[in-house]
Design a protein around this motif. Structure first.
Motif, short mmCIF file in Angstrom:
data_model
loop_
_atom_site.label_atom_id
_atom_site.label_comp_id
_atom_site.label_asym_id
_atom_site.label_seq_id
_atom_site.Cartn_x
_atom_site.Cartn_y
_atom_site.Cartn_z
N LEU A 1 0.80 -1.21 0.00
CA LEU A 1 0.00 0.00 0.00
C LEU A 1 0.84 1.28 0.00
O LEU A 1 0.32 2.36 -0.26
N ARG A 2 2.11 1.17 0.31
CA ARG A 2 2.96 2.36 0.36
C ARG A 2 2.97 3.07 -0.99
O ARG A 2 2.84 2.45 -2.04
N ILE A 3 3.16 4.38 -0.94
CA ILE A 3 3.18 5.13 -2.19
C ILE A 3 4.40 4.77 -3.03
O ILE A 3 4.39 4.97 -4.25
N ASP A 4 5.44 4.21 -2.43
CA ASP A 4 6.64 3.84 -3.18
C ASP A 4 6.70 2.34 -3.46
O ASP A 4 7.77 1.77 -3.61
N SER A 5 5.55 1.69 -3.55
CA SER A 5 5.54 0.25 -3.85
C SER A 5 5.99 -0.02 -5.28
O SER A 5 6.31 -1.15 -5.63
N SER A 6 5.98 0.99 -6.12
CA SER A 6 6.57 0.90 -7.45
C SER A 6 6.95 2.31 -7.89
O SER A 6 6.46 3.30 -7.35
N ARG A 7 7.83 2.39 -8.88
CA ARG A 7 8.23 3.72 -9.37
C ARG A 7 7.05 4.46 -9.98
O ARG A 7 6.90 5.67 -9.79
N SER A 8 6.22 3.74 -10.72
CA SER A 8 5.09 4.41 -11.37
C SER A 8 4.08 4.92 -10.34
O SER A 8 3.52 6.01 -10.50
N SER A 9 3.86 4.17 -9.27
CA SER A 9 2.93 4.62 -8.23
C SER A 9 3.47 5.84 -7.51
O SER A 9 2.72 6.79 -7.22
N LEU A 10 4.75 5.82 -7.20
CA LEU A 10 5.36 6.97 -6.52
C LEU A 10 5.26 8.21 -7.39
O LEU A 10 4.91 9.30 -6.91
N GLN A 11 5.56 8.07 -8.67
CA GLN A 11 5.48 9.21 -9.56
C GLN A 11 4.06 9.74 -9.66
O GLN A 11 3.82 10.96 -9.64
N ALA A 12 3.10 8.81 -9.73
CA ALA A 12 1.70 9.23 -9.81
C ALA A 12 1.27 9.99 -8.56
O ALA A 12 0.56 11.00 -8.65
N TYR A 13 1.68 9.50 -7.39
CA TYR A 13 1.32 10.19 -6.14
C TYR A 13 1.96 11.57 -6.09
O TYR A 13 1.29 12.56 -5.75
N ARG A 14 3.25 11.63 -6.40
CA ARG A 14 3.95 12.92 -6.35
C ARG A 14 3.29 13.94 -7.27
O ARG A 14 3.11 15.11 -6.90
N GLU A 15 2.94 13.51 -8.47
CA GLU A 15 2.30 14.43 -9.41
C GLU A 15 0.91 14.85 -8.92
O GLU A 15 0.50 16.00 -9.10
N ALA A 16 0.20 13.93 -8.27
CA ALA A 16 -1.16 14.22 -7.82
C ALA A 16 -1.20 15.26 -6.72
O ALA A 16 -2.15 16.05 -6.64
#
Length: 365
Positions: free
Chosen positions: A70-85
């Motif tokens: 569930l962490r925002i950094d569970s993948s690079r794409s998820s982390l990037q999506a969260y940061r942009e959001a």
């Protein structure tokens, strides 16, 4: 170099199997071709669309308990999506406090989180908070953590001081449990709270809260309409009507409502007027029964400042897929009909959808 072709035939399948077992594996296609990053992007787009005008805060549940990813950094794409959001002005990092209570932001929604504070949810330290903010690229308005009662009821003074000194609001989840086993709690029964068995300890908790002199966010009994916590309606009478209070009302929700009111009344009596009270439900709840509707638990506007809701997508890759907006569309109209209080998404997250499982190593000859 292996010149014996017979040996090569035997060895090659073993080598390939070992590579499949130990090399990092990419994510397979998620249900309907949607991965975590897309789920997350769509969630924030829905929040910014004006579709939920009363939603004034969002708080991500940043933890990988039970390999849930569930962490925002569970993948690079998820982390990037969260940061942009959260990069834009809609995600607000500075809380607006009026007369000691949390007020809605003048625009957008508060950006908050449970920043992976351990399995017991109460391991508050600056390193964990800073690490989440570094990952997110955005400061947090509040820090969400549990105040487990364990063998005694204690106000978390050190945790509150640490969060306050970081310039953020402490959000305390009052968790009336002596342990983490499933089922009714052997100590902190809702009826015992109503009957006043813990009034002295709760009064001391309230006085300590008042003595901080800082704005506090507090909820009592998280997700009471689920069947996973000991204070839930399920474990405190469920849909029975003859064991407590009004015979026209289900005992489980009625007991929770009165226990919530009792805790707030004690805090008010001890001068803890620096608390903003949250009423926190689960969007889906369990069981799906008429007695378990969130409306049956509501303590009333005189006891609640904000209403909060947990909105989780799949927490494991094999769970049924649901969009954030599909879940929120079901509960949001009921919350805004129930009260005119502002709404907070107090917990939301999703796993890395469609994650491939490692292939078993089996003989191929």
């Amino acid at each position: 170099m292996i010149e014996d072709k017979g040996v090569l035939v035997l060895v090659l399948p073993l080598v390939l199997a070992l590579l499949l077992l130990f090399l990092p594996l990419p994510l397979a296609a998620a249900p309907y071709g949607v991965d975590k990053a897309v789920w997350l992007e769509r969630a924030f787009l829905a929040l910014e669309s004006g579709r939920y005008p009363r939603v004034a805060a969002v708080s991500w549940w940043h933890e990988n308990f039970d390999s849930s990813l569930l962490r925002i950094d569970s993948s690079r794409s998820s982390l990037q999506a969260y940061r942009e959001a959260v990069a834009g002005s809609s995600a607000v990092s500075r809380a607006r406090v009026v007369s000691g209570r949390l007020a809605v932001p003048e625009r957008g929604f508060y950006h908050a989180a449970f920043p992976d504070l351990g399995g017991t949810e109460d391991m508050v330290d600056a390193r964990r908070i800073h690490e989440f903010e570094r990952l997110a690229g955005k400061p947090l308005a509040w820090i969400y953590f549990s105040n487990n009662w364990y063998d005694r009821i204690r106000f978390p003074v050190n945790e509150v001081a640490l969060i306050n000194n970081l310039g953020k609001l402490p959000f305390i989840r009052m968790m009336p449990r002596s342990g983490f086993e499933e089922g009714p709690d052997p100590v902190y029964d809702l009826q015992a709270i109503i009957d006043g068995d813990f009034d002295e300890a709760l009064s001391r908790w309230a006085r300590d809260a008042a003595a901080t002199g800082i704005p506090l966010l507090v909820e009592f009994g998280t997700e009471m309409n689920g069947d996973w916590f000991p204070w839930s309606g399920w474990y405190n009478g469920a849909g029975e009507t003859r064991g407590y209070g009004d015979p026209a009302l289900a005992d489980g929700p009625e007991r929770f409502r009165d226990a919530y009111r009792h805790v707030v009344d004690i805090c008010d009596a001890q001068g803890a007027h620096n608390i903003t009270w949250f009423f926190h439900v689960d969007a889906e709840g369990s069981p799906r029964a008429s007695w378990n509707r969130v409306e049956n638990y509501y303590p009333g506007d005189e006891y609640v400042d904000w209403v909060g809701v947990s909105v989780y997508g799949p927490q494991e890759a094999d769970e049924d897929y649901r969009e954030f907006s599909d879940i929120l569309d079901e509960i949001y109209p009921r919350l805004v009909e129930l009260t005119d209080r502002p709404v907070a998404i107090l917990e939301f997250a999703v796993t890395e959808l469609g994650q491939r499982r490692r292939l078993p190593l089996v003989p191929v000859w």
